[in-house]
Design a protein around this motif. Structure first.
Motif, PDB file in Angstrom:
ATOM      1  N   GLU A  30       0.829  -1.208   0.000  1.00  7.83           N
ATOM      2  CA  GLU A  30       0.000   0.000   0.000  1.00  7.83           C
ATOM      3  C   GLU A  30       0.867   1.265   0.000  1.00  7.83           C
ATOM      4  N   LYS A  32       4.039   1.719  -0.839  1.00  7.11           N
ATOM      5  CA  LYS A  32       4.919   1.874  -2.000  1.00  7.11           C
ATOM      6  C   LYS A  32       4.168   1.779  -3.323  1.00  7.11           C
ATOM      7  N   GLN A  33       2.852   1.516  -3.263  1.00  7.92           N
ATOM      8  CA  GLN A  33       2.020   1.427  -4.468  1.00  7.92           C
ATOM      9  C   GLN A  33       2.571   0.407  -5.467  1.00  7.92           C
ATOM     10  N   ARG A  35       2.252  -3.863  -6.708  1.00  5.20           N
ATOM     11  CA  ARG A  35       1.261  -4.936  -6.745  1.00  5.20           C
ATOM     12  C   ARG A  35       1.834  -6.296  -6.403  1.00  5.20           C
TER      13      ARG A  35
END
Length: 152
Positions: A30, A32-33, A35
């Motif tokens: 979340e 560090k964005q 996936r």
């Protein structure tokens, strides 16, 4: 000149330890964005990959495999192994419980086409990138492949 993975990968990706709590993976992804995260053991060796899909499966309803009994035998319509994997991920507390072990990888000097082939063949969105000594040096995603296509 053929484009190679090194030219489009994200170097020095964020990583997580296999024995880290799942909540730490969620928080890191979340913040560090990202996936997905390469998973390292205590020696710093790549042992897995944890993705959004691995974490989301924890929230999906757990459904046992369909089966019938015939003459005292149980016949499964689908593999009980997938149910066991889902159960393990649902109940797991550490990253190693939910990660995909032994992920497909690509060499830092491989052509972009090799990374694309691996992603398409294995239905995956990202590949850890290894150097000649087998050490993690980057990660390449589908988005990176799109950038490579745009630049050619």
């Amino acid at each position: 000149m053929t484009a190679v993975v090194r030219d489009y990968m994200t170097p020095n990706p964020y990583t997580i330890r296999a024995d880290a709590p799942i909540t730490e993976a969620i928080k890191l992804m979340e913040e560090k964005q990202v996936r997905g995260l390469p998973v390292l053991n205590s020696n710093g060796t790549l042992v897995g990959l944890v993705s959004e899909a691995d974490l989301i499966v924890r929230e999906a309803p757990l459904e046992p495999p369909l089966y019938i009994t015939f003459l005292g035998s149980v016949i499964y319509f689908e593999s009980p192994e997938s149910f066991h994997q889902h159960l393990k991920k649902t109940l797991g507390q550490q990253v190693q419980d939910v990660m995909t072990p032994n992920p497909h990888t690509v060499s830092v000097d491989a052509p972009i086409s090799e990374a694309a082939r691996l992603m398409v063949t294995h239905h995956i969105s990202r590949l850890p990138v290894l150097d000649h000594d087998g050490q993690l040096v980057g990660i390449i995603s589908r988005h990176d492949l799109l950038r490579a296509l745009h630049n050619n």
